[in-house]
Design an enzyme around this catalytic site. Structure first.
Site, PDB file in Angstrom:
ATOM      1  N   ASN A 120       0.833  -1.222   0.000  1.00 41.44           N
ATOM      2  CA  ASN A 120       0.000   0.000   0.000  1.00 41.44           C
ATOM      3  C   ASN A 120       0.853   1.251   0.000  1.00 41.44           C
ATOM      4  O   ASN A 120       0.573   2.221  -0.697  1.00 41.44           O
ATOM      5  CB  ASN A 120      -0.917   0.029   1.232  1.00 41.44           C
ATOM      6  CG  ASN A 120      -2.033  -0.966   1.104  1.00 41.44           C
ATOM      7  OD1 ASN A 120      -2.735  -0.984   0.105  1.00 41.44           O
ATOM      8  ND2 ASN A 120      -2.175  -1.815   2.094  1.00 41.44           N
ATOM      9  N   LYS A 121       1.902   1.198   0.816  1.00 42.46           N
ATOM     10  CA  LYS A 121       2.793   2.349   0.909  1.00 42.46           C
ATOM     11  C   LYS A 121       3.487   2.600  -0.430  1.00 42.46           C
ATOM     12  O   LYS A 121       3.593   3.736  -0.894  1.00 42.46           O
ATOM     13  CB  LYS A 121       3.849   2.041   1.981  1.00 42.46           C
ATOM     14  CG  LYS A 121       4.361   3.267   2.653  1.00 42.46           C
ATOM     15  CD  LYS A 121       5.594   2.951   3.421  1.00 42.46           C
ATOM     16  CE  LYS A 121       5.357   2.635   4.855  1.00 42.46           C
ATOM     17  NZ  LYS A 121       6.624   2.446   5.572  1.00 42.46           N
TER      18      LYS A 121
ATOM     19  N   GLY B   6      -3.186   0.306   8.138  1.00 44.09           N
ATOM     20  CA  GLY B   6      -2.742   0.579   9.507  1.00 44.09           C
ATOM     21  C   GLY B   6      -3.793   1.301  10.337  1.00 44.09           C
ATOM     22  O   GLY B   6      -4.952   0.881  10.410  1.00 44.09           O
TER      23      GLY B   6
ATOM     24  N   GLU C 296      17.269  -5.402  10.011  1.00 40.98           N
ATOM     25  CA  GLU C 296      16.587  -5.258  11.294  1.00 40.98           C
ATOM     26  C   GLU C 296      16.429  -3.765  11.605  1.00 40.98           C
ATOM     27  O   GLU C 296      17.415  -3.020  11.531  1.00 40.98           O
ATOM     28  CB  GLU C 296      17.417  -5.932  12.390  1.00 40.98           C
ATOM     29  CG  GLU C 296      16.621  -6.148  13.643  1.00 40.98           C
ATOM     30  CD  GLU C 296      17.493  -6.637  14.791  1.00 40.98           C
ATOM     31  OE1 GLU C 296      17.091  -6.448  15.943  1.00 40.98           O
ATOM     32  OE2 GLU C 296      18.592  -7.175  14.517  1.00 40.98           O
TER      33      GLU C 296
ATOM     34  N   ASP D 202      10.303   5.663   7.371  1.00 40.16           N
ATOM     35  CA  ASP D 202       9.848   5.000   8.577  1.00 40.16           C
ATOM     36  C   ASP D 202       8.790   5.897   9.185  1.00 40.16           C
ATOM     37  O   ASP D 202       8.996   7.104   9.313  1.00 40.16           O
ATOM     38  CB  ASP D 202      10.997   4.765   9.553  1.00 40.16           C
ATOM     39  CG  ASP D 202      10.607   3.704  10.563  1.00 40.16           C
ATOM     40  OD1 ASP D 202      10.319   2.571  10.153  1.00 40.16           O
ATOM     41  OD2 ASP D 202      10.556   4.013  11.779  1.00 40.16           O
TER      42      ASP D 202
ATOM     43  N   HIS E  96       1.337  12.831   6.269  1.00 43.05           N
ATOM     44  CA  HIS E  96       2.714  12.936   6.771  1.00 43.05           C
ATOM     45  C   HIS E  96       3.706  12.453   5.708  1.00 43.05           C
ATOM     46  O   HIS E  96       4.722  13.074   5.447  1.00 43.05           O
ATOM     47  CB  HIS E  96       2.852  12.100   8.052  1.00 43.05           C
ATOM     48  CG  HIS E  96       2.299  10.695   7.947  1.00 43.05           C
ATOM     49  ND1 HIS E  96       1.025  10.431   7.489  1.00 43.05           N
ATOM     50  CD2 HIS E  96       2.849   9.485   8.185  1.00 43.05           C
ATOM     51  CE1 HIS E  96       0.818   9.130   7.496  1.00 43.05           C
ATOM     52  NE2 HIS E  96       1.913   8.525   7.902  1.00 43.05           N
ATOM     53  N   ARG E  97       3.352  11.321   5.062  1.00 39.48           N
ATOM     54  CA  ARG E  97       4.261  10.741   4.078  1.00 39.48           C
ATOM     55  C   ARG E  97       4.399  11.653   2.860  1.00 39.48           C
ATOM     56  O   ARG E  97       5.490  11.873   2.353  1.00 39.48           O
ATOM     57  CB  ARG E  97       3.761   9.355   3.660  1.00 39.48           C
ATOM     58  CG  ARG E  97       4.759   8.554   2.848  1.00 39.48           C
ATOM     59  CD  ARG E  97       4.370   7.097   2.741  1.00 39.48           C
ATOM     60  NE  ARG E  97       4.294   6.468   4.045  1.00 39.48           N
ATOM     61  CZ  ARG E  97       3.165   6.184   4.675  1.00 39.48           C
ATOM     62  NH1 ARG E  97       1.998   6.424   4.120  1.00 39.48           N
ATOM     63  NH2 ARG E  97       3.197   5.636   5.866  1.00 39.48           N
TER      64      ARG E  97
HETATM   65  P1  IMP Z   1       6.532   1.729   8.697  1.00 43.22           P
HETATM   66  O1  IMP Z   1       7.597   1.243   9.634  1.00 43.22           O
HETATM   67  O2  IMP Z   1       6.849   3.040   8.103  1.00 43.22           O
HETATM   68  O3  IMP Z   1       6.133   0.702   7.695  1.00 43.22           O
HETATM   69  O4  IMP Z   1       5.208   2.029   9.545  1.00 43.22           O
HETATM   70  C1  IMP Z   1       4.968   1.343  10.735  1.00 43.22           C
HETATM   71  C2  IMP Z   1       3.510   1.218  11.011  1.00 43.22           C
HETATM   72  O5  IMP Z   1       2.943   2.510  11.278  1.00 43.22           O
HETATM   73  C3  IMP Z   1       2.676   0.646   9.878  1.00 43.22           C
HETATM   74  O6  IMP Z   1       2.697  -0.759   9.890  1.00 43.22           O
HETATM   75  C4  IMP Z   1       1.308   1.197  10.210  1.00 43.22           C
HETATM   76  O7  IMP Z   1       0.670   0.387  11.180  1.00 43.22           O
HETATM   77  C5  IMP Z   1       1.625   2.553  10.821  1.00 43.22           C
HETATM   78  N1  IMP Z   1       1.514   3.576   9.775  1.00 43.22           N
HETATM   79  C6  IMP Z   1       2.524   4.209   9.122  1.00 43.22           C
HETATM   80  N2  IMP Z   1       2.034   5.075   8.221  1.00 43.22           N
HETATM   81  C7  IMP Z   1       0.693   4.977   8.288  1.00 43.22           C
HETATM   82  C8  IMP Z   1      -0.365   5.601   7.563  1.00 43.22           C
HETATM   83  O8  IMP Z   1      -0.191   6.426   6.635  1.00 43.22           O
HETATM   84  N3  IMP Z   1      -1.595   5.243   7.942  1.00 43.22           N
HETATM   85  C9  IMP Z   1      -1.860   4.355   8.924  1.00 43.22           C
HETATM   86  N4  IMP Z   1      -0.917   3.725   9.591  1.00 43.22           N
HETATM   87  C10 IMP Z   1       0.356   4.026   9.285  1.00 43.22           C
END
Ligand code: IMP
Length: 193
Positions: free
Chosen positions: A12-13, A152, A41, A70, A179-180
């Site tokens: 999705n990301k 998420g 890791e 992240d 945010h992204r």
């Molecule tokens: P990651 O390490 O960047 O993949 O993000 C860690 C976790 O944060 C994800 O598995 C989601 O549960 C949550 N997360 C990060 N970005 C989002 C978003 O845009 N929407 C909802 N949950 C997010």
């Protein structure tokens, strides 16, 4: 910049990121394009540290300039956690719905609703040389999980000045404020200037 790699196994990301880049007429490579599935890791204490671990790993593995993000959610009623542990926190519940219920309960108990999502992007272009771009979106936790889009914690996060959760917004609408996307736009600005 040719052959820029986005280091993430989150489908999705990757779709979200590819869409944002497309708007600026930029193509990126994903891990599935290169058939890479292994990951380092993520043992950093901050979003910035974890993003750097991943972008350095991708660069060292492929030789392509590489960026990684992240992200996570920080919730006031949980003392601004789970932060970098957002994924583990969600996965520790038997379902996403159980996690959302627990967060909503904690908000009610503590009379606190504020939350924010943060993304740190690290771009590695040379061995051990990286640049960081941050993005943040403030909001609050909803009283109820709602919406089908996104992933998420999207169903329980209502962005500031909105009355819908992120999961009720289309990918396009989310990409305008997330945010992204804020962090990605800073990255694109850096790459194109
Ligand atoms: P990651 O390490 O960047 O993949 O993000 C860690 C976790 O944060 C994800 O598995 C989601 O549960 C949550 N997360 C990060 N970005 C989002 C978003 O845009 N929407 C909802 N949950 C997010």
């Amino acid at each position: 910049m040719k052959n820029l790699l986005f280091f993430s196994n989150n489908k999705n990301k990757t779709i979200e990121i590819k869409k944002i880049f497309k708007k600026f007429n930029l193509e990126i490579l994903s891990l599935s394009d290169l058939e890479i599935s292994d990951e380092p890791e993520e043992n950093g204490q901050t979003f910035e540290e974890n993003a750097k671990i991943k972008s350095d790993y991708g660069f060292n593995k492929t030789g392509f300039p590489c960026f990684a993000d992240d992200s996570g959610i920080c919730i006031e009623s949980l003392d601004w956690k789970p932060g970098v542990f957002s994924k583990i926190y969600l996965n520790n519940f038997k379902s996403n719905e159980a996690c959302f219920e627990s967060i909503i309960k904690s908000n009610k108990k503590n009379s606190k609703q504020d939350a924010y999502f943060k993304t740190s992007i690290s771009l590695t272009v040379k061995n051990n040389q990286n640049v960081i771009f941050n993005g943040k979106i403030n909001g609050k936790i909803s009283d109820q999980a709602k919406g089908e889009f996104g992933f998420g914690y999207d169903p329980i996060f209502i962005p500031e000045n909105y009355n819908k959760t992120l999961a009720e917004l289309s990918t396009k609408e989310k990409n305008e404020i997330s945010h992204r996307s804020i962090a990605v736009k800073k990255l694109i600005n850096f790459l194109t200037n």
